[in-house]
Write an enzyme that holds these catalytic residues in place. Structure first.
Site, PDB file in Angstrom:
ATOM      1  N   ILE A   1       0.836  -1.201   0.000  1.00  0.00           N
ATOM      2  CA  ILE A   1       0.000   0.000   0.000  1.00  0.00           C
ATOM      3  C   ILE A   1       0.866   1.245   0.000  1.00  0.00           C
ATOM      4  O   ILE A   1       0.621   2.187  -0.749  1.00  0.00           O
ATOM      5  CB  ILE A   1      -0.964  -0.014   1.194  1.00  0.00           C
ATOM      6  CG1 ILE A   1      -1.972  -1.155   1.058  1.00  0.00           C
ATOM      7  CG2 ILE A   1      -1.696   1.321   1.322  1.00  0.00           C
ATOM      8  CD1 ILE A   1      -2.883  -1.336   2.253  1.00  0.00           C
TER       9      ILE A   1
ATOM     10  N   ASP B   1      11.640   3.580   6.635  1.00  0.00           N
ATOM     11  CA  ASP B   1      11.345   2.164   6.456  1.00  0.00           C
ATOM     12  C   ASP B   1      12.667   1.409   6.539  1.00  0.00           C
ATOM     13  O   ASP B   1      13.441   1.379   5.580  1.00  0.00           O
ATOM     14  CB  ASP B   1      10.670   1.911   5.101  1.00  0.00           C
ATOM     15  CG  ASP B   1      10.137   0.491   4.976  1.00  0.00           C
ATOM     16  OD1 ASP B   1      10.701  -0.401   5.635  1.00  0.00           O
ATOM     17  OD2 ASP B   1       9.171   0.278   4.232  1.00  0.00           O
TER      18      ASP B   1
ATOM     19  N   CYS C   1      -4.607   5.360   7.682  1.00  0.00           N
ATOM     20  CA  CYS C   1      -5.497   4.374   7.059  1.00  0.00           C
ATOM     21  C   CYS C   1      -4.948   2.968   7.259  1.00  0.00           C
ATOM     22  O   CYS C   1      -5.324   2.048   6.536  1.00  0.00           O
ATOM     23  CB  CYS C   1      -5.629   4.652   5.559  1.00  0.00           C
ATOM     24  SG  CYS C   1      -6.608   6.095   5.158  1.00  0.00           S
ATOM     25  N   ALA C   2      -4.063   2.797   8.240  1.00  0.00           N
ATOM     26  CA  ALA C   2      -3.418   1.499   8.448  1.00  0.00           C
ATOM     27  C   ALA C   2      -4.090   0.728   9.579  1.00  0.00           C
ATOM     28  O   ALA C   2      -4.958  -0.109   9.352  1.00  0.00           O
ATOM     29  CB  ALA C   2      -1.930   1.696   8.724  1.00  0.00           C
TER      30      ALA C   2
ATOM     31  N   ASP D   1      -9.067   6.817   9.425  1.00  0.00           N
ATOM     32  CA  ASP D   1      -9.971   5.747   9.000  1.00  0.00           C
ATOM     33  C   ASP D   1      -9.991   4.613  10.017  1.00  0.00           C
ATOM     34  O   ASP D   1     -10.861   3.754   9.963  1.00  0.00           O
ATOM     35  CB  ASP D   1      -9.528   5.202   7.640  1.00  0.00           C
ATOM     36  CG  ASP D   1     -10.476   4.138   7.090  1.00  0.00           C
ATOM     37  OD1 ASP D   1     -11.697   4.400   7.099  1.00  0.00           O
ATOM     38  OD2 ASP D   1      -9.995   3.071   6.670  1.00  0.00           O
TER      39      ASP D   1
ATOM     40  N   GLU E   1     -12.280  -0.270  18.018  1.00  0.00           N
ATOM     41  CA  GLU E   1     -13.280  -0.320  16.951  1.00  0.00           C
ATOM     42  C   GLU E   1     -14.338  -1.364  17.273  1.00  0.00           C
ATOM     43  O   GLU E   1     -14.018  -2.409  17.852  1.00  0.00           O
ATOM     44  CB  GLU E   1     -12.607  -0.644  15.610  1.00  0.00           C
ATOM     45  CG  GLU E   1     -11.696   0.454  15.115  1.00  0.00           C
ATOM     46  CD  GLU E   1     -11.125   0.181  13.726  1.00  0.00           C
ATOM     47  OE1 GLU E   1     -11.487  -0.850  13.111  1.00  0.00           O
ATOM     48  OE2 GLU E   1     -10.317   0.992  13.250  1.00  0.00           O
TER      49      GLU E   1
ATOM     50  N   HIS F   1     -13.346   2.896   9.079  1.00  0.00           N
ATOM     51  CA  HIS F   1     -12.511   1.801   8.558  1.00  0.00           C
ATOM     52  C   HIS F   1     -12.966   1.394   7.148  1.00  0.00           C
ATOM     53  O   HIS F   1     -13.316   0.240   6.884  1.00  0.00           O
ATOM     54  CB  HIS F   1     -12.550   0.587   9.488  1.00  0.00           C
ATOM     55  CG  HIS F   1     -11.297  -0.239   9.413  1.00  0.00           C
ATOM     56  ND1 HIS F   1     -10.723  -0.847  10.492  1.00  0.00           N
ATOM     57  CD2 HIS F   1     -10.492  -0.573   8.356  1.00  0.00           C
ATOM     58  CE1 HIS F   1      -9.635  -1.513  10.122  1.00  0.00           C
ATOM     59  NE2 HIS F   1      -9.475  -1.352   8.833  1.00  0.00           N
TER      60      HIS F   1
ATOM     61  N   GLY G   1     -11.027   1.623   4.407  1.00  0.00           N
ATOM     62  CA  GLY G   1      -9.879   1.457   3.511  1.00  0.00           C
ATOM     63  C   GLY G   1     -10.117   0.493   2.368  1.00  0.00           C
ATOM     64  O   GLY G   1      -9.719   0.746   1.237  1.00  0.00           O
ATOM     65  N   ALA G   2     -10.776  -0.619   2.660  1.00  0.00           N
ATOM     66  CA  ALA G   2     -11.006  -1.632   1.622  1.00  0.00           C
ATOM     67  C   ALA G   2     -12.426  -1.604   1.090  1.00  0.00           C
ATOM     68  O   ALA G   2     -12.819  -2.492   0.338  1.00  0.00           O
ATOM     69  CB  ALA G   2     -10.703  -3.010   2.201  1.00  0.00           C
TER      70      ALA G   2
END
Length: 527
Positions: free
Chosen positions: A151, A170, A230-231, A256, A261, A279, A281-282
């Site tokens: 992503i 990273d 958004c992770a 998100d 949750e 949530h 994202g998908a």
């Protein structure tokens, strides 16, 4: 016919994809943990999204379960260590919703920068507050990104299109990969925080990333930074974000995901400079179909063909790789099985030596096969998934060694050496005609033997008459010899024999063979 349970709401195309491949499917979303526990033993596989929580007790109850498939990326709702110990493969579908999540990241960043939700609500009320929603321009600013995987790399691509400079933290990518992505790598977070204008995170939630964005991080950031997540909830410390938003240190945020949750209530909801989505994202039609079909196909391929893709607790092998690897996996199985049945004491070290052409192939699946086959005769419940864990738990050192050219005259050879408290055993094998396993050395003594059926191993001092005595004992017991393979280094030295026999060898016959003069060891290996 393998049987798979789909326990979460999922595109109907997942069920269709499984059935089309010859897999029996039950679609039962919304089951309680107790209901799920009672029916799980009937299934070989389970396909889930985020609603089903596969805890240790559920996985332990699923006595026939072989594979867990998560239609999506995050698997924090699966107890992976327990699955690994039980030998259950856990796989996800990391590509199906990557583009969708990347697009939402951009949308939230722009919505936060331009106060779009608040401006929408105000305009709907007829207020026309042009001066009340002064925003920020992203062009020319620095995007800070933590995590540049599936992503994250798509997010980078999209923000570069907005003419932003991208700074990445990273630790797991190379400088060359960073150059290919068009990003600058930052070696430490201390250097990273002060340089960024917009922050987005794209890592899994693990102990190392929990609250990686915290009060100390906000303190080091520029005033007016924009935060997007958004992770996974928990990567950003929400209490620290709340204070940073109230103080103006953070200009705006787009979230998100949340630490708890579903997020029915949250102090952040009080603030006007935060954009929220539940949530999502998908949550596009395209992504839902993609991940559902992808995980269905992966589950079916594993149950029907043994192909492993996108597994999180075993080396993944594509169907194309499996064709090349399969003969070597078979060879690894034979070598591991041989040593496992010859060994009598605790193992301290296992070395797998890849010589020649096999050294260029994916080595982990082969090593896992060696461990699986070697440990099985000694331990129950061992399989390809949990063999490395079982070895680690028992303090067994596992080493891979590579020799680009075989010094035994073969284009490709595989060697396995085990070290125990009192001895070392090593075996080498190769492939005849590229597909048929052969043992070509045992304890550094050259030999050629076929590892199949029942194989009698005899270690002895080289002396006249021994072969005749061994043959006579087997003949008197009505045990037919199919092949008799001999090996030695020098006259009168240590020698070995591998004898393929057509019948099993009873204990009393083994004892007679052991009592033959100059015989040191006799073992029967069953394949």
């Amino acid at each position: 016919m393998p049987k798979v349970l789909i326990s979460d709401k999922m595109s109907s195309e997942a069920e269709a994809a499984l059935k089309a491949r010859g897999v029996d499917v039950d679609y039962k979303p919304g089951l309680s943990p107790e209901e799920l526990k009672s029916i799980l033993p009937a299934y070989d596989g389970i396909a889930i999204r985020s609603a089903t929580k596969l805890t240790a007790d559920l996985i332990d109850a699923a006595t026939n379960l072989k594979v867990i498939g998560r239609a999506g990326i995050g698997v924090d709702n699966v107890d992976i260590p327990t699955a690994s110990k039980r030998g259950v493969i856990v796989m996800n579908a990391p590509f199906g919703n990557a583009a969708t999540t990347a697009e939402l990241t951009v949308a939230l960043a722009l919505a936060a920068a331009r106060h779009i939700p608040a401006a929408t609500a105000s305009t709907r009320l007829g207020k026309w507050e042009k001066n009340g929603f002064m925003g920020r321009e992203l062009c020319g600013k620095v995007l800070g990104i933590i995590g540049t995987g599936n992503i994250g790399s798509l997010v980078v691509e999209r923000f570069l299109g907005l003419k932003m400079r991208v700074l990445a933290f990273d630790p797991f990518i190379s400088k060359q990969r960073a150059e290919d992505l068009g990003v600058s790598l930052c070696p430490t977070l201390d250097e990273f925080w002060p340089q960024i204008d917009v922050l987005t995170v794209h890592t899994p939630l693990i102990p190392a990333t929990r609250h990686i964005v915290n009060a100390a991080a906000f303190e080091r950031m520029k005033k007016g930074v924009i935060i997007v997540n958004c992770a996974r909830g928990g990567i950003i410390d929400e209490a620290a974000l709340y204070e940073a938003l109230k103080s103006g240190k953070v200009f705006a945020a787009g979230l998100d995901v949340f630490e708890v949750e579903p997020a029915r209530s949250n102090p952040l909801f009080e603030l006007d400079n935060v954009v929220f989505t539940p949530h999502l994202g998908a949550s596009t039609h395209e992504a839902q179909v993609k991940v559902a079909v992808q995980i269905a196909e992966q589950i079916a391929d594993y149950l029907l063909k043994g192909t492993v893709q996108n597994a999180l607790n075993i080396p993944a092998v594509s169907e194309g790789e499996l064709v090349t690897l399969r003969p070597y996996l078979n060879l690894a199985d034979k070598l591991g099985t041989t040593l496992g049945q010859l060994n009598e004491s605790g193992i301290k070290r296992i070395e797998v030596l890849f010589e020649g052409e096999v050294a260029a192939l994916s080595r982990k699946p082969i090593t896992n096969m060696v461990l699986n086959s070697l440990l099985k005769p000694m331990l129950s419940g061992v399989n390809l998934v949990n063999a490395p864990l079982i070895a680690e738990e028992r303090g067994i050192e596992v080493v891979e060694a590579v020799r680009r050219h075989s010094n035994k005259g073969f284009t490709s050879a595989l060697g396995v050496t085990i070290t125990t408290e009192d001895r070392e055993r090593c075996i080498t094998g190769t492939l005849l005609y590229g597909k048929e396993p052969r043992i070509v050395a045992m304890n550094n003594i050259p030999i050629e033997a076929t590892p199949e059926g029942s194989l009698l191993f005899v270690a002895n001092n080289d002396a006249p008459g021994l072969i005749g005595r061994v043959g006579t004992i087997l003949g008197e017991a009505q045990i037919n010899i199919a092949n008799f393979h001999l090996g030695r280094k020098e006259i009168g030295g240590r020698a070995i024999a591998f004898i393929n026999v057509d019948q099993d060898v009873p204990r009393e016959v083994m004892e007679k063979l052991t009592s033959v003069p100059n015989v040191i060891e006799v073992k029967l290996v069953r394949y």
